[in-house]
Scaffold this motif. Sequence first.
Motif, mmCIF file in Angstrom:
data_model
loop_
_atom_site.group_PDB
_atom_site.id
_atom_site.type_symbol
_atom_site.label_atom_id
_atom_site.label_comp_id
_atom_site.label_asym_id
_atom_site.label_seq_id
_atom_site.Cartn_x
_atom_site.Cartn_y
_atom_site.Cartn_z
ATOM 1 N N ALA A 25 0.618 -1.229 0.098
ATOM 2 C CA ALA A 25 -0.010 -0.027 0.129
ATOM 3 C C ALA A 25 0.847 1.333 -0.009
ATOM 4 C CB ALA A 25 -0.728 -0.144 0.991
ATOM 5 N N ARG A 26 1.777 1.163 0.827
ATOM 6 C CA ARG A 26 2.646 2.445 1.018
ATOM 7 C C ARG A 26 3.721 2.648 -0.197
ATOM 8 N NH1 ARG A 26 5.826 2.199 6.193
ATOM 9 N NH2 ARG A 26 7.136 0.766 4.802
ATOM 10 N N LEU A 27 4.187 1.596 -0.804
ATOM 11 C CA LEU A 27 5.199 1.843 -1.885
ATOM 12 C C LEU A 27 4.708 1.574 -3.322
ATOM 13 C CD1 LEU A 27 8.145 -0.298 0.003
ATOM 14 C CD2 LEU A 27 7.713 2.239 -0.340
ATOM 15 N N LEU A 28 3.687 0.656 -3.486
ATOM 16 C CA LEU A 28 3.271 0.557 -4.758
ATOM 17 C C LEU A 28 2.136 1.553 -5.197
ATOM 18 C CD1 LEU A 28 3.717 -3.285 -5.217
ATOM 19 C CD2 LEU A 28 5.231 -1.533 -5.852
ATOM 20 N N ARG A 29 1.471 1.754 -3.799
ATOM 21 C CA ARG A 29 0.060 2.671 -4.057
ATOM 22 C C ARG A 29 -0.924 2.332 -4.957
ATOM 23 N NH1 ARG A 29 3.900 8.017 -4.200
ATOM 24 N NH2 ARG A 29 4.750 7.869 -2.051
ATOM 25 N N PRO A 30 -1.433 1.172 -4.858
ATOM 26 C CA PRO A 30 -2.701 0.730 -5.709
ATOM 27 C C PRO A 30 -3.867 1.531 -5.153
ATOM 28 C CG PRO A 30 -2.035 -1.163 -3.907
ATOM 29 C CD PRO A 30 -1.052 0.132 -4.003
ATOM 30 N N THR A 31 -4.840 1.360 -5.815
ATOM 31 C CA THR A 31 -6.102 1.825 -5.164
ATOM 32 C C THR A 31 -6.909 0.502 -4.952
ATOM 33 O OG1 THR A 31 -6.947 2.316 -7.441
ATOM 34 C CG2 THR A 31 -6.238 4.121 -6.339
ATOM 35 N N ASP A 32 -6.755 -0.275 -6.038
ATOM 36 C CA ASP A 32 -7.759 -1.587 -5.777
ATOM 37 C C ASP A 32 -6.707 -2.807 -5.706
ATOM 38 O OD1 ASP A 32 -10.853 -1.468 -7.031
ATOM 39 O OD2 ASP A 32 -9.480 0.358 -7.230
ATOM 40 N N VAL A 33 -6.967 -3.768 -4.801
ATOM 41 C CA VAL A 33 -6.210 -5.055 -4.587
ATOM 42 C C VAL A 33 -7.111 -6.025 -4.749
ATOM 43 C CG1 VAL A 33 -4.135 -3.969 -3.469
ATOM 44 C CG2 VAL A 33 -5.901 -4.753 -1.986
ATOM 45 N N GLU A 34 -6.648 -7.424 -5.246
ATOM 46 C CA GLU A 34 -7.317 -8.618 -5.103
ATOM 47 C C GLU A 34 -6.682 -9.561 -3.820
ATOM 48 O OE1 GLU A 34 -9.543 -8.941 -7.264
ATOM 49 O OE2 GLU A 34 -9.102 -6.986 -8.473
ATOM 50 N N ILE A 35 -7.513 -9.481 -2.854
ATOM 51 C CA ILE A 35 -7.078 -10.376 -1.656
ATOM 52 C C ILE A 35 -7.269 -11.758 -1.875
ATOM 53 C CG2 ILE A 35 -7.325 -10.761 0.787
ATOM 54 C CD1 ILE A 35 -6.052 -7.978 0.121
ATOM 55 N N LEU A 36 -6.247 -12.497 -1.943
ATOM 56 C CA LEU A 36 -6.348 -13.910 -2.276
ATOM 57 C C LEU A 36 -6.006 -14.662 -1.202
ATOM 58 C CD1 LEU A 36 -6.335 -16.158 -4.879
ATOM 59 C CD2 LEU A 36 -4.442 -16.462 -4.192
ATOM 60 N N GLU A 86 -8.930 -2.151 3.696
ATOM 61 C CA GLU A 86 -9.710 -0.759 3.803
ATOM 62 C C GLU A 86 -9.062 0.107 4.698
ATOM 63 O OE1 GLU A 86 -13.511 -2.383 4.487
ATOM 64 O OE2 GLU A 86 -13.965 -2.894 2.400
ATOM 65 N N THR A 87 -8.357 -0.299 5.928
ATOM 66 C CA THR A 87 -7.707 0.375 6.847
ATOM 67 C C THR A 87 -6.715 1.224 6.330
ATOM 68 O OG1 THR A 87 -6.094 -1.292 7.770
ATOM 69 C CG2 THR A 87 -8.303 -1.131 8.773
ATOM 70 N N LEU A 88 -6.117 0.602 5.256
ATOM 71 C CA LEU A 88 -4.817 1.064 4.451
ATOM 72 C C LEU A 88 -5.523 2.038 3.401
ATOM 73 C CD1 LEU A 88 -2.542 -1.846 4.502
ATOM 74 C CD2 LEU A 88 -2.207 0.258 5.919
ATOM 75 N N GLY A 89 -6.716 2.328 3.253
ATOM 76 C CA GLY A 89 -7.411 3.242 2.192
ATOM 77 C C GLY A 89 -7.506 2.532 0.973
ATOM 78 N N LEU A 90 -7.368 1.455 0.686
ATOM 79 C CA LEU A 90 -7.304 0.249 -0.404
ATOM 80 C C LEU A 90 -8.958 -0.317 -0.518
ATOM 81 C CD1 LEU A 90 -4.270 -1.445 -0.438
ATOM 82 C CD2 LEU A 90 -4.495 0.712 -1.334
ATOM 83 N N ARG A 91 -9.422 -0.575 -1.773
ATOM 84 C CA ARG A 91 -10.478 -1.051 -2.335
ATOM 85 C C ARG A 91 -10.135 -2.696 -2.379
ATOM 86 N NH1 ARG A 91 -11.973 3.425 -5.235
ATOM 87 N NH2 ARG A 91 -11.104 2.310 -6.984
ATOM 88 N N GLY A 92 -10.524 -3.531 -1.521
ATOM 89 C CA GLY A 92 -10.188 -4.999 -1.780
ATOM 90 C C GLY A 92 -11.239 -5.578 -2.335
ATOM 91 N N HIS A 93 -11.132 -6.880 -3.081
ATOM 92 C CA HIS A 93 -11.844 -7.557 -3.922
ATOM 93 C C HIS A 93 -11.434 -8.948 -3.309
ATOM 94 C CE1 HIS A 93 -13.150 -4.323 -6.307
ATOM 95 N NE2 HIS A 93 -11.763 -4.083 -6.387
#
Length: 167
Positions: A25-36, A86-93
């Motif tokens: 989250a900090r270094l790559l700065r995505p907005t959306d992530v796929e949580i597997l 979500e606590t890191l400001g990301l939208r997780g799927h």
Amino acid sequence: MNNGETMLIAYDGSDRADRALEYAARLLRPTDVEILTAWEPSARQAARAVSRTGLHQSTVSPDSVEDDPAYEEALAICRQGIAKAETLGLRGHAHLVESVTTIQSAIVDAAQELDIDVIVTGTRALTGFRSLWNNSTAEYIVRNAGLPVFIVPPENDDEDDAAESDS
């Protein structure tokens, strides 16, 4: 990362997985992530454990996946990963993947199926003699995914040693 790229977080609920998610989250700065979260049915876990002992195993499996305690645990872990994102400001799927052979191959197969651009994983960072006896999920992913892999080591080896001795 630009918004067109897709990041997969291999999430098992461990401190290492949380740390990998935080760094991504900090270094790559995505907005959306796929949580597997990859999981293995309880009956298969039991059969694998018994086969190591040479004892006879009778196969008893739940009527449906939802009745399997391993599925329920994996679902809770995956939800934990979404909440962490979500606590890191990301939208997780969320993605639950049943492991047919190994957890590592399930992660690689899912990354290819989901058309992922980068895989993020934590590692135990074992070295020396201990590394010879432990399969490394991160190493397998690097060797087999054919994709960039962002690997985050543990904070320090002492924490993992303490956690392993507590288990």
